[in-house]
Design a protein around this motif. Structure first.
Motif, PDB file in Angstrom:
ATOM      1  N   ILE A  82       0.995  -1.125  -0.022  1.00 19.81           N
ATOM      2  CA  ILE A  82      -0.024  -0.256  -0.066  1.00 19.81           C
ATOM      3  C   ILE A  82       0.733   1.217  -0.032  1.00 19.81           C
ATOM      4  O   ILE A  82       1.806   1.404   0.811  1.00 19.81           O
ATOM      5  N   LEU A  83       0.557   2.340  -0.627  1.00 15.18           N
ATOM      6  CA  LEU A  83       1.371   3.577  -0.745  1.00 15.18           C
ATOM      7  C   LEU A  83       0.071   4.660  -0.204  1.00 15.18           C
ATOM      8  O   LEU A  83      -0.566   5.210  -1.156  1.00 15.18           O
ATOM      9  N   PRO A  84       0.123   4.800   1.046  1.00 12.77           N
ATOM     10  CA  PRO A  84      -0.935   5.863   1.574  1.00 12.77           C
ATOM     11  C   PRO A  84      -0.698   7.169   0.929  1.00 12.77           C
ATOM     12  O   PRO A  84      -1.762   7.980   0.943  1.00 12.77           O
ATOM     13  N   GLY A  85       0.446   7.847   0.715  1.00 14.48           N
ATOM     14  CA  GLY A  85       0.623   8.899   0.000  1.00 14.48           C
ATOM     15  C   GLY A  85       0.985  10.106   0.681  1.00 14.48           C
ATOM     16  O   GLY A  85       0.943  11.222   0.328  1.00 14.48           O
ATOM     17  N   GLY A  86       0.886   9.954   2.216  1.00 11.16           N
ATOM     18  CA  GLY A  86       0.989  10.961   2.923  1.00 11.16           C
ATOM     19  C   GLY A  86       0.084  12.071   3.417  1.00 11.16           C
ATOM     20  O   GLY A  86       0.274  13.129   3.855  1.00 11.16           O
ATOM     21  N   GLY A  87      -1.024  11.843   2.559  1.00  8.68           N
ATOM     22  CA  GLY A  87      -2.219  12.867   2.866  1.00  8.68           C
ATOM     23  C   GLY A  87      -3.051  12.426   4.175  1.00  8.68           C
ATOM     24  O   GLY A  87      -2.316  11.661   5.122  1.00  8.68           O
ATOM     25  N   PRO A  88      -4.187  12.797   4.545  1.00  8.70           N
ATOM     26  CA  PRO A  88      -5.014  12.463   5.421  1.00  8.70           C
ATOM     27  C   PRO A  88      -5.408  10.848   5.509  1.00  8.70           C
ATOM     28  O   PRO A  88      -5.211  10.230   4.592  1.00  8.70           O
ATOM     29  N   GLN A  89      -5.692  10.401   7.004  1.00  7.24           N
ATOM     30  CA  GLN A  89      -5.998   9.161   7.149  1.00  7.24           C
ATOM     31  C   GLN A  89      -7.221   8.550   6.032  1.00  7.24           C
ATOM     32  O   GLN A  89      -8.122   9.286   5.746  1.00  7.24           O
ATOM     33  N   ARG A  90      -6.887   7.276   5.640  1.00  5.25           N
ATOM     34  CA  ARG A  90      -7.903   6.522   4.800  1.00  5.25           C
ATOM     35  C   ARG A  90      -7.922   5.378   5.216  1.00  5.25           C
ATOM     36  O   ARG A  90      -7.487   4.862   5.922  1.00  5.25           O
ATOM     37  N   GLN A  91      -9.106   4.632   4.458  1.00 10.13           N
ATOM     38  CA  GLN A  91      -9.463   3.399   5.006  1.00 10.13           C
ATOM     39  C   GLN A  91      -9.538   2.256   3.881  1.00 10.13           C
ATOM     40  O   GLN A  91      -9.884   2.983   2.731  1.00 10.13           O
ATOM     41  N   VAL A  92      -9.142   1.130   4.109  1.00 10.89           N
ATOM     42  CA  VAL A  92      -9.223   0.016   3.318  1.00 10.89           C
ATOM     43  C   VAL A  92     -10.277  -1.019   3.865  1.00 10.89           C
ATOM     44  O   VAL A  92     -10.568  -0.920   4.965  1.00 10.89           O
ATOM     45  N   SER A  93     -11.057  -1.491   2.966  1.00 13.57           N
ATOM     46  CA  SER A  93     -12.195  -2.569   3.455  1.00 13.57           C
ATOM     47  C   SER A  93     -11.636  -3.758   3.519  1.00 13.57           C
ATOM     48  O   SER A  93     -11.040  -4.423   2.301  1.00 13.57           O
ATOM     49  N   LEU A  94     -11.938  -4.796   4.620  1.00 11.66           N
ATOM     50  CA  LEU A  94     -11.563  -6.037   4.563  1.00 11.66           C
ATOM     51  C   LEU A  94     -12.721  -7.052   4.764  1.00 11.66           C
ATOM     52  O   LEU A  94     -13.775  -6.701   5.611  1.00 11.66           O
ATOM     53  N   LYS A  95     -13.101  -7.868   4.058  1.00 10.75           N
ATOM     54  CA  LYS A  95     -14.152  -8.791   4.085  1.00 10.75           C
ATOM     55  C   LYS A  95     -13.462 -10.125   4.529  1.00 10.75           C
ATOM     56  O   LYS A  95     -12.895 -10.655   3.754  1.00 10.75           O
ATOM     57  N   HIS A  97       3.801   0.520   2.890  1.00 18.08           N
ATOM     58  CA  HIS A  97       3.201  -0.388   3.830  1.00 18.08           C
ATOM     59  C   HIS A  97       2.887  -1.718   3.415  1.00 18.08           C
ATOM     60  O   HIS A  97       2.655  -1.785   2.197  1.00 18.08           O
ATOM     61  N   VAL A  98       3.006  -2.578   4.179  1.00 23.10           N
ATOM     62  CA  VAL A  98       2.479  -3.839   3.604  1.00 23.10           C
ATOM     63  C   VAL A  98       1.049  -4.147   4.763  1.00 23.10           C
ATOM     64  O   VAL A  98       1.397  -4.297   5.886  1.00 23.10           O
ATOM     65  N   LEU A  99       0.180  -4.802   4.027  1.00 16.27           N
ATOM     66  CA  LEU A  99      -1.027  -5.261   4.838  1.00 16.27           C
ATOM     67  C   LEU A  99      -1.008  -6.820   4.743  1.00 16.27           C
ATOM     68  O   LEU A  99      -1.082  -7.490   3.880  1.00 16.27           O
TER      69      LEU A  99
END
Lengths: 252, 713
Positions: free
Chosen positions: A39-52, A99-101
């Motif tokens: 994952i490359l969050p990009g340094g901006g505000p917090q974001r979310q990924v969805s996990l199912k 990052h790595v998830l």
């Protein structure tokens, strides 16, 4: 000790056993066992990924365990998604960088939707992609100067196999091959002139030959390619052009 | 030729669970252990010299025996069942060539010298390899074991007695349809490792096989060996006539005719084929376990008859089989967990796995469940761990997962801290052996830190191994693992409780009790839990609460109906006050982290972590275990740091510290004496205070392992 998982339950899907939800846009293929999403969050505000987390069979009770690992290999967040649930995992804007998830669904399955955050499944020999039920389209980057590459497949369960379709930058099929892949087997592709330095794609589908189904397939890219498979073409380019680590890290 | 007519008088297995539980067996000192299946030990001064440089307490050899279990007396030495199973032209040597009686006599002479030399080199127990159930050969071609049997009388000088009257083909384990059971299936005409012969599985209930087993053990004992390693000690799936007859005696001893009719639908039920979990399958397995325990006892007795002293019986079969540990092995001396495969190998320690670019994931391996489960049985058996980087792993993977000097130290420390007298396998490697030597010296110099103790804990996890047979869904053992991980990461001192130990008296010792995805619970256990909670205890129930009793019947009210409101089970987490205590019902337990500890502390209203102060992910991998000398205010605290990287790359442990221990140690009310030991470091006095009813001890740093003895004044 408690590592607080910043996860927000959103929907309790109450999926019936055996059912796997349809794939949404940008969503990963169905994943089993341990997989790693870069994952490359990009340094901006917090974001979310969805996990199912999805149950494959009533015989299996494994929930989805996840760990978000920062650029310095430290654990940022770890937690669990119960079977049949979908959760949003917050990805902090900082620290910047890769990052790595880690997604470990054991014998059950999961899906991840990065919800617009540039990301790619890691697919290298020591960290392969474990998919279930095929994969409709995954993009990868073929570096400039690459003349040939291989994709490795294993589908070692009885009566399971795969058909792999590799498409060049224009979407035209370059390789179509199928088999039972009971042992690791390489699928070679030759890169036509002018097709290097571009994004290609692959899909895993049911073999046309009778008697074989596509389900559990382990897949990795050989070291000629960056070790990333993305759900979006632009992300494949972003990840493909990253500086590597020498193994599946292809410098242009 | 005299033919021995073996008495078909069947031994009557004791029906399980008769009488009171046995007196708890306290801990013993840990020991060191090497497994070496090499073929070249006899007539080898070099081998004795190598071992003498770092002799383990226990040395486990291959088939360094006068008569192998599977072939009789053969040319080859060493190896296990598969190794050296062929002869020319199928192998480069005549490995299974039958030794003549003269050669067998020489072999015994050589083995006596080997056993004597190893003892003089410093080994306490030397145990060669036998198997509980394997023979090799070909009945029609009279090859292998059959060939030996045809020459039986030539070996009369070795006290073999009379030849068994029946052909070994009649000794085989058979399926309900009468066909032989093969545990190691193969295609074609022969078992590949035995080319051109076949590997058969023999029934441990057959008197002829038991007789032969006793004869091989007697000859091993005559060589001066101290015991035997028994492979495949839990492998019995037989429906032969002997088994069926013994089974009827067994089941009639366990249930009245009415009960058999009600529970099994017949007064004379046949053994289950295992296709359906449930009481009949559980009883079938219990019967087989009792048969196998009887077989192991026959081995111990045979050895003791010759040596006149206890003969070490060391079966393999603990891995992923707690039900077998409970039912087959409690009176064995040792039980091996052959942990060969794990997602990150199985050596204890920290795996740093490269994922992509510069990012690595940290994974931890431990064997705490295995060691602690055996210790918590409080029976004679002691645990042994075999760990590996995995089977057939690529070289790059192996480099990440291989044992190194620090992880070898961790392995020995883990056995010492959690095993109550356990051991950890190492191979013959001069450098690793020096690490082992440090630990053996320490264990023997400081045996009082380990012997005659009982575990001391604040929490208990109920472990019901028989659920593997009763519900067969595997959820309970997975949840037990999760509970274990949560409690370890949260530094909570805990015990495991098996069914017999779930009594009101036992439960009263714990601040919290965890019931992890238990489907079946006996009424007396439910009643003990009810009394425990009403008296002020904390009960954490995960998953669907039990719905069945121990016989698989669904009672009119669920076993824990007095403690759990059915409405709460639909919620992910519900807490209820019952009497003076609390019941926490959770849908599931997270695999990682210490959520369980949060629940316990929330319900108990106090901290239960044995480590005070701020927590970090690395510190969560410091594990603490405590033992107490019964009736005394003397405790031994073990601290193990699992932040020890595995692999060939030279990385030292991630040292942790300072660490402040915070322990509830009944009987100590004022500042105790505390002395800290380290097998690889110095001893020192450390200061200890009593604060808020807890003993506080500061450990400046923890490299791998420290032991603190705390004695109340």
């Amino acid at each position: 000790m408690t590592i607080h998982a910043s996860v927000v339950p959103v929907v309790f899907l109450a999926l019936a056993a055996h059912t796997l939800s349809p794939q949404a846009a940008d969503e990963s293929p169905v994943l089993r066992k341990a997989n790693y999403l870069a994952i490359l969050p990009g340094g901006g505000p917090q974001r979310q990924v969805s996990l199912k987390a999805q149950q494959v069979s009533p015989a299996y009770s494994d929930a989805l365990n996840f760990t978000l690992i920062g650029p310095d290999s430290s654990t940022i967040t770890a937690g669990e998604v119960l079977l049949g649930e979908e959760r949003l995992l917050s990805i902090p804007g900082k620290p910047e960088g890769l990052h790595v998830l880690e997604l470990d669904s054991g014998w059950n399955a999961c899906r991840v939707d990065p919800r617009g955050i540039p990301s790619a499944m890691v697919a290298r020999e020591t960290v392969p992609l474990h998919t279930a039920r095929g994969a409709k389209q995954l993009f990868f980057y073929v570096p400039r100067g690459c003349k040939q590459f291989s994709v490795w497949l294993v589908a070692d369960a009885p009566r399971e196999g795969a058909r792999i379709e590799i498409a060049g930058p224009d979407g035209g099929k370059v390789v179509e091959e199928e088999g039972d892949y009971d042992k690791p087997q390489r699928v070679r592709a030759t890169v036509p002139a002018g097709c290097d330095g571009k994004v290609w794609s692959l899909a895993l589908v049911k073999p046309k030959a009778g008697g074989l189904n596509v389900d559990d397939v382990v897949l990795w890219l050989d070291p000629a390619l960056p070790p990333y498979l993305s759900m979006r073409e632009d992300w494949a380019l972003t990840f493909g052009k990253r500086k590597g680590d020498g193994v599946n890290g292809v410098l242009e | 030729m005299r033919i021995l007519i073996l008495p078909i008088l069947l031994l009557v297995l004791p029906a399980a669970a008769i009488g009171d539980p046995p007196e708890p067996v306290l801990t013993k000192a840990p020991f060191t252990y090497i497994l070496d299946y090499g073929p070249d030990h006899i007539r080898s001064p070099a081998y004795l010299e190598t071992i003498s440089q770092g002799p383990p307490t226990l040395l486990h050899l291959g088939k360094d025996v006068p008569f192998t279990h599977n072939w009789g007396p053969i040319q080859a030495l060493g190896g296990e069942n598969q190794a050296y199973g062929r002869r020319k032209p199928y192998a480069d040597q005549d490995y299974i060539r039958r030794l003549s009686p003269e050669e067998t006599g020489q072999r015994i002479t050589d083995l006596k010298k080997l056993a004597d030399g190893l003892h003089k080199a410093g080994v306490t127990w030397v145990t060669p390899y036998i198997c509980s159930m394997t023979i090799g050969g070909h009945p029609e071609r009279r090859a292998g074991f059959w060939e030996f049997l045809d020459h039986w009388d030539e070996y009369r000088p070795f006290d073999l007695g009379s030849r068994p009257a029946t052909d070994p083909i009649q000794w085989l384990q058979v399926a309900p349809d009468g066909k032989p059971v093969f545990f190691y299936t193969f295609e074609g005409d022969f078992y590949p490792a035995y080319e051109p012969n076949i590997r058969y599985a023999v029934c441990q209930n057959r008197p002829e096989w038991r007789y032969w087993t006793e004869k091989i053990v007697e000859n091993i004992a005559r060589c001066g060996f101290d015991g035997v390693f028994v492979d495949n000690a839990g492998s019995l799936r037989c429906h032969c006539g002997v088994c069926r007859e013994k089974w009827q005696t067994w089941i009639q001893g366990r249930y009245t005719a009415d009960e058999r009719q009600r529970l099994f639908g017949s007064e004379s039920p046949e053994m289950s084929d295992g296709k359906q979990p449930g009481l009949l399958w559980a009883e079938t397995c219990r019967f087989r376990c009792a048969s196998l325990a009887e077989h192991l006892k026959a081995i111990a007795d045979a050895g003791r008859r010759i040596t006149g002293k206890p003969f070490v019986v060391f079966p393999n079969g603990g891995e992923k089989r707690p039900e077998h540990i409970l039912h087959i092995y409690p009176e064995a001396d040792l039980i091996m967990f052959e942990r060969s495969v794990g997602p990150h190998g199985t050596h204890p320690g920290m795996v740093l796995r490269p994922v992509v670019e510069d990012i690595r994931v940290k994974k931890y391996n431990d064997n705490v469940f295995e060691y602690k489960f055996v210790q918590c049985l409080r029976r004679k058996v002691r645990p042994i761990l075999l760990t590996r980087p995995g089977y057939n792993v690529p070289t790059s993977e192996r480099k990440l997962l291989e044992m190194n000097l620090a992880s070898a130290a961790l392995g020995n420390a883990e056995a010492a801290a959690f095993g109550g007298g356990g051991g950890f396998l190492q191979r013959v490697d001069p450098e690793l052996m020096q690490v082992q030597k440090q630990f053996r010296d320490f264990f023997e110099r400081h045996a009082a830190l380990y012997e005659g103790l009982n575990s001391h804990a604040d929490a208990a996890v109920v472990v019901l191994p028989d659920l593997a047979w009763l519900d067969g869904n595997g959820r309970h053992p997975l949840e037990v693992r999760k509970a274990t991980g949560n409690l370890l990461d949260g530094h909570v001192l805990f015990d495991y409780l098996i069914a017999d130990q779930v009594t009101a008296e036992n439960l009263a010792r714990y601040a919290a009790v965890v019931l992890p995805r238990v489907s079946h619970l006996a009424a007396n256990q439910a009643e003990a839990l009810r009394r425990y909670v009403e008296a002020g205890g904390v009960l954490v129930v995960t998953g669907t609460p039990p719905e069945f009793n121990e016989k698989g019947e669904r009672p009119a009210r669920p076993p824990l109906a007095d403690l759990i409101d059915p409405a709460t089970t639909a919620k992910p987490l519900a807490t209820s006050q019952v009497g003076k205590g609390t019941t926490v019902v959770a849908a599931a337990l997270p695999a990682e982290g210490a959520k369980l500890v949060e629940w316990i502390e929330g319900a108990a209203g106090r901290q239960v972590s044995a480590i005070a102060g701020p927590e970090t992910p690395a510190r969560s991998k410091v594990r603490v275990n405590v033992f107490r000398q019964p009736g005394k205010a003397r405790y031994v605290v073990h601290m193990v740091n699992y932040n020890v990287p595995l692999g060939v790359e030279d990385r030292g442990p991630e040292v942790q510290g300072p660490i402040e221990l915070s322990l509830r140690l009944p009987g100590i009310t004022s500042a105790p004496k505390a002395r800290c030991y380290d097998p690889q470091g110095r001893e020192s006095e450390i200061s200890a205070q009593v604060r808020d009813g807890k003993i506080r001890l500061a450990i400046p740093e923890l490299r791998i392992y420290k032991v603190v003895e705390v004695v109340g004044s």
